[in-house]
Enzyme design. Structure first.
Site, PDB file in Angstrom:
ATOM      1  N   ASP A  98      -5.471  -2.879  -3.189  1.00 20.68           N
ATOM      2  CA  ASP A  98      -4.539  -2.771  -2.075  1.00 20.68           C
ATOM      3  C   ASP A  98      -4.037  -4.132  -1.606  1.00 20.68           C
ATOM      4  OD1 ASP A  98      -3.475  -2.275   0.677  1.00 20.68           O
ATOM      5  OD2 ASP A  98      -4.140  -0.240   0.199  1.00 20.68           O
ATOM      6  N   SER A 102       0.844  -1.198   0.000  1.00 21.88           N
ATOM      7  CA  SER A 102       0.000   0.000   0.000  1.00 21.88           C
ATOM      8  C   SER A 102       0.877   1.246   0.000  1.00 21.88           C
ATOM      9  CB  SER A 102      -0.955  -0.041   1.192  1.00 21.88           C
ATOM     10  OG  SER A 102      -1.957   0.937   1.071  1.00 21.88           O
TER      11      SER A 102
END
Length: 382
Positions: free
Chosen positions: A209, A48
């Protein structure tokens, strides 16, 4: 290390704007290193927003101190509009498209996202020199850099890595490793928080993500050759059994807001799996030390782990800086309760503003320097 060559890995977890904390930890390490010291982390792994920090650091691994200074300036000058559309037309248009398509089935090929993160692409292209990764690998300042994204079709956590030589990929239950030349698309995919930011297509699959299904966040570093790891978390929860400082827990009878629920879901995605993986690794280390024979022969060689995590609740820091949000975003987040103290968990991931990020950087620096002796010993600084 029982005769094994020492390879230190750096693990930078996900967490949106919370990743500014990692930069402070890296700044403290740069302070502790002697002038001109090489990159102390041959293996760098991120997920991320942590992937953005990881790749930025790897691309500047020829000069670690300079790379950290670059990252610090990057985060200290953040404004929301550099990451997502935070103006009134941008926020209203994106929210209308999302609701119209997701709830009413209107339109086609509409991104499944509440926020428009298109400015982030331009920012990353401008700030990260991807060619620097190969330069660092060729000069042996870096062994490998990796980031993880989640495949929406396959349901797998895919770790994309760029490395020296021919480090073989891996295949485990719902997680695989693929060698590749990293690009801005990989960064955008790894940092695309579900529902908030749009998925990114890489090859034939859409990715989001990497923290979503990453059950073993430390594992990619071990696959890439690390046998000791520094983990920089963003939980803001002190580790150990007594998390309340001896005080009774506080409860209230109010229904949780949508933002409060969302905050717990984000924490579950970004934080819980990392903390569980650390706990499992520490238990395996303890078990390996009790074995009568060499643990390496059983595939249980101990892995040295040092963890640095926020000493203060990040939610509370975010709540103090909520006034920094642009007016359109502040109104957009007020309805679900994200601008209230109880809903500041969501805010802590989305507050890409200089004041908030700078406070997290300073907190990371102080927390790392508070573990000066442990860091000096772990990194072999003389």
């Amino acid at each position: 290390m029982n005769g094994r060559a020492s390879v230190t890995g750096l693990i930078l977890s996900g967490g949106g704007a919370r990743a500014a904390y990692q930069v402070g930890v890296l700044a403290a390490i740069a302070e502790l290193l002697p002038a001109g010291a090489p990159n102390p982390f041959p293996v760098i792994v991120g997920t991320s927003a942590g992937a953005i920090n990881a790749v930025s650091l790897a691309s500047g691994a020829m000069n670690f101190t300079q790379a950290v200074e670059h990252l610090t300036a990057f985060w200290q000058n953040f404004e929301s509009h550099r990451v997502l559309r935070s103006d009134w037309p941008g926020v209203i248009h994106q929210a209308s498209r999302f609701l119209g398509h997701s709830l009413l089935g209107l339109g086609s090929h509409v991104p499944v996202a509440l926020l428009n993160s298109s400015p982030l692409r331009e920012l990353l292209n401008d700030k990260i020199n991807f060619a620097g990764i190969d330069q660092a690998i060729s000069a042996q300042h870096l062994r490998a850099v990796a980031l993880t994204a989640f495949g929406y079709s396959s349901g797998q956590a895919v770790t994309f890595y760029q490395s020296e030589g021919a480090i073989e990929g891996w295949l485990r239950h719902r997680r695989i490793g693929l060698p590749t030349a990293l690009t801005v698309e990989h960064l955008l995919a790894s940092s695309a928080i579900p529902l908030l930011f749009a998925p990114v297509k890489i090859g034939e699959e859409y990715f989001g993500d990497g923290a979503v299904r990453q059950s073993a966040p430390i594992s990619p570093a071990l696959h890439l050759g690390a046998n000791r790891v520094l983990v920089v978390g963003v939980s803001g929860n002190p580790r150990g059994p007594d998390r309340q400082g001896g005080q009774a827990r506080q409860y209230n009878a109010q229904q949780p807001t949508l933002a409060q629920i969302g905050g717990h879901m984000l924490n579950s995605t970004f934080i819980d799996s990392l903390e569980s993986d650390i706990e499992l690794l520490e238990r395996l280390n303890h078990f390996s030390r009790l074995l009568p024979e060499q643990p390496e022969s059983l595939g249980l060689a101990p892995v040295d782990v040092l963890v640095i995590a926020p000493s203060q609740p990040i939610d509370e820091i975010a709540a103090r800086h909520r006034h920094e949000l642009p007016a359109a975003l502040r109104l957009f987040l007020r309805g679900p309760g994200a601008t209230k103290t109880s809903g500041a968990g969501v805010l802590s991931y989305l507050l890409f503003e200089a004041g908030y990020c700078s406070e997290l950087i300073e907190l990371g620096r102080k927390d790392a320097l508070a573990q000066r002796a442990a860091l000096v010993g772990f990194l072999g600084i003389t």
